[in-house]
Write a protein that holds these residues in place. Structure first.
Motif, mmCIF file in Angstrom:
data_model
loop_
_atom_site.group_PDB
_atom_site.id
_atom_site.type_symbol
_atom_site.label_atom_id
_atom_site.label_comp_id
_atom_site.label_asym_id
_atom_site.label_seq_id
_atom_site.Cartn_x
_atom_site.Cartn_y
_atom_site.Cartn_z
ATOM 1 N N VAL A 2 0.840 -1.187 0.000
ATOM 2 C CA VAL A 2 0.000 0.000 0.000
ATOM 3 C C VAL A 2 0.877 1.240 0.000
ATOM 4 N N PHE A 3 0.609 2.148 -0.921
ATOM 5 C CA PHE A 3 1.289 3.437 -0.922
ATOM 6 C C PHE A 3 0.370 4.453 -0.279
ATOM 7 N N PHE A 4 0.946 5.390 0.415
ATOM 8 C CA PHE A 4 0.123 6.358 1.133
ATOM 9 C C PHE A 4 0.816 7.701 1.161
ATOM 10 N N GLN A 5 0.052 8.748 0.926
ATOM 11 C CA GLN A 5 0.592 10.090 1.069
ATOM 12 C C GLN A 5 -0.514 10.995 1.551
ATOM 13 N N HIS A 28 9.757 11.443 -0.214
ATOM 14 C CA HIS A 28 8.854 12.582 -0.227
ATOM 15 C C HIS A 28 9.163 13.445 0.992
ATOM 16 N N PHE A 29 8.476 14.553 1.106
ATOM 17 C CA PHE A 29 8.621 15.397 2.291
ATOM 18 C C PHE A 29 7.309 16.113 2.543
ATOM 19 N N HIS A 30 7.162 16.657 3.735
ATOM 20 C CA HIS A 30 5.977 17.416 4.106
ATOM 21 C C HIS A 30 6.400 18.798 4.593
ATOM 22 N N VAL A 31 5.562 19.774 4.365
ATOM 23 C CA VAL A 31 5.762 21.074 5.002
ATOM 24 C C VAL A 31 5.546 20.930 6.505
ATOM 25 N N ALA A 32 4.652 20.030 6.871
ATOM 26 C CA ALA A 32 4.330 19.788 8.275
ATOM 27 C C ALA A 32 5.390 18.922 8.946
ATOM 28 N N TYR A 33 5.333 18.875 10.272
ATOM 29 C CA TYR A 33 6.054 17.860 11.030
ATOM 30 C C TYR A 33 5.231 16.576 10.984
ATOM 31 N N GLU A 34 5.893 15.453 11.280
ATOM 32 C CA GLU A 34 5.208 14.167 11.191
ATOM 33 C C GLU A 34 5.681 13.233 12.301
ATOM 34 N N PHE A 61 9.916 10.475 14.867
ATOM 35 C CA PHE A 61 9.651 11.905 14.682
ATOM 36 C C PHE A 61 10.369 12.368 13.418
ATOM 37 N N ILE A 62 9.632 13.029 12.520
ATOM 38 C CA ILE A 62 10.190 13.472 11.243
ATOM 39 C C ILE A 62 10.012 14.980 11.130
ATOM 40 N N HIS A 63 11.114 15.669 10.888
ATOM 41 C CA HIS A 63 11.100 17.125 10.835
ATOM 42 C C HIS A 63 10.390 17.645 9.589
ATOM 43 N N SER A 64 9.957 18.867 9.665
ATOM 44 C CA SER A 64 9.399 19.566 8.515
ATOM 45 C C SER A 64 10.421 19.607 7.377
ATOM 46 N N HIS A 65 9.970 19.338 6.166
ATOM 47 C CA HIS A 65 10.796 19.366 4.950
ATOM 48 C C HIS A 65 11.891 18.299 4.939
ATOM 49 N N GLN A 66 11.816 17.319 5.808
ATOM 50 C CA GLN A 66 12.831 16.268 5.839
ATOM 51 C C GLN A 66 12.461 15.174 4.835
ATOM 52 N N VAL A 67 13.307 14.970 3.852
ATOM 53 C CA VAL A 67 13.041 13.965 2.822
ATOM 54 C C VAL A 67 13.187 12.574 3.431
ATOM 55 N N HIS A 68 12.187 11.711 3.192
ATOM 56 C CA HIS A 68 12.221 10.376 3.777
ATOM 57 C C HIS A 68 11.447 9.384 2.917
#
Length: 254
Positions: A2-5, A28-34, A61-68
């Motif tokens: 399953v892919f999810f975004q 991918h990355f998010h503007v938000a924290y995750e 914990f994934i920082h804002s704009h952190q590519v993962h």
């Protein structure tokens, strides 16, 4: 598979969560924290040139704009939480240019996110996460190289153009890079060709629409940038091992 975004945040102070099984998603990355909470199984998160394995009763914990990149080799059940910087403004001001070296946090029992029904409960959860994070890890300065900047720009290009005519040649022209260099750099950084990445991303967006809208499969195919339903069906089957129709039926039944 399953892919999810999850999509963009809807306001300056937003707290969103989703329960997902067998989570997979390319870089991918998010503007938000995750935060990703693992309830069953294990996921692997690739970021900062490191692979972090996150097991049951752990959170990453994934920082804002952190590519993962996220993978589940076997079955996993997770909760993804996305939240805007306003929720942790003090932390964001102090650490937005730094990254945690040990972002995986262990719990005796993970919090139940669906019970955090007020902004006060949500902030209490997040500040507990930050307290645990700061007490267990060091933080290093973000290092922006030409390649990491290029990757960030290419991922953003896909996010903004996946639903239309989207190509690496056009991206290279817009970003003012040599096409051959961009093609080689993207493959080196992601282990995928641009076409493979684009199709994975489009399928992930199709899954989101299949499970969160009543659009027909033909409409979803067009909205995800596919010119023909046949091409969409072929790629959906390739990356999920089932048809879009069967995927929707399985999700509805669960």
């Amino acid at each position: 598979m399953v892919f999810f975004q999850t999509h963009g945040l809807t306001g300056p102070t937003t707290f969103l969560y989703h329960h997902v099984n067998d989570l997979q998603f390319p870089l991918h990355f998010h503007v938000a924290y995750e935060c990703i909470l693992v309830h069953e199984g294990m996921i692997s998160v690739d970021m900062n040139d490191t692979t972090y394995n996150v097991s049951k009763e752990q959170l990453i914990f994934i920082h804002s704009h952190q590519v993962h990149r996220i993978t589940s080799e076997h079955h996993s059940k997770v909760t993804i939480v996305l939240f805007s910087t306003d929720f942790i403004s003090d932390f964001d001001q102090q650490y937005k240019e730094r990254l945690a070296t040990s972002p995986v946090i262990s719990y005796s029992a993970l919090p139940k996110i669906e019970k955090l029904q007020t902004v006060y409960h949500q902030k209490a959860f997040l500040y507990d996460v930050l307290s645990r994070l700061i007490s267990q890890t060091n933080f290093i300065e973000k290092k922006a190289t030409m390649n990491t900047t290029l990757l960030h720009d290419l991922l953003l290009y896909v996010d903004n153009h996946y639903d239309k005519d989207c190509s690496l040649k056009r991206a290279a022209t817009i970003l003012d890079y040599d096409y051959t260099y961009v093609s080689q750099a993207f493959k080196q950084m992601t282990s995928l060709s641009f076409t493979d990445y684009l199709n994975q991303y489009r399928v992930s967006q199709a899954i989101n629409k299949l499970t969160h809208s009543e659009l027909t499969i033909s409409e979803i195919s067009r909205q995800c940038g596919y010119e023909t339903l046949r091409t969409f069906n072929r790629n959906f089957l390739k990356y999920t091992n089932m048809t879009a129709s069967d995927y929707r039926k399985q999700y509805t039944a669960s």
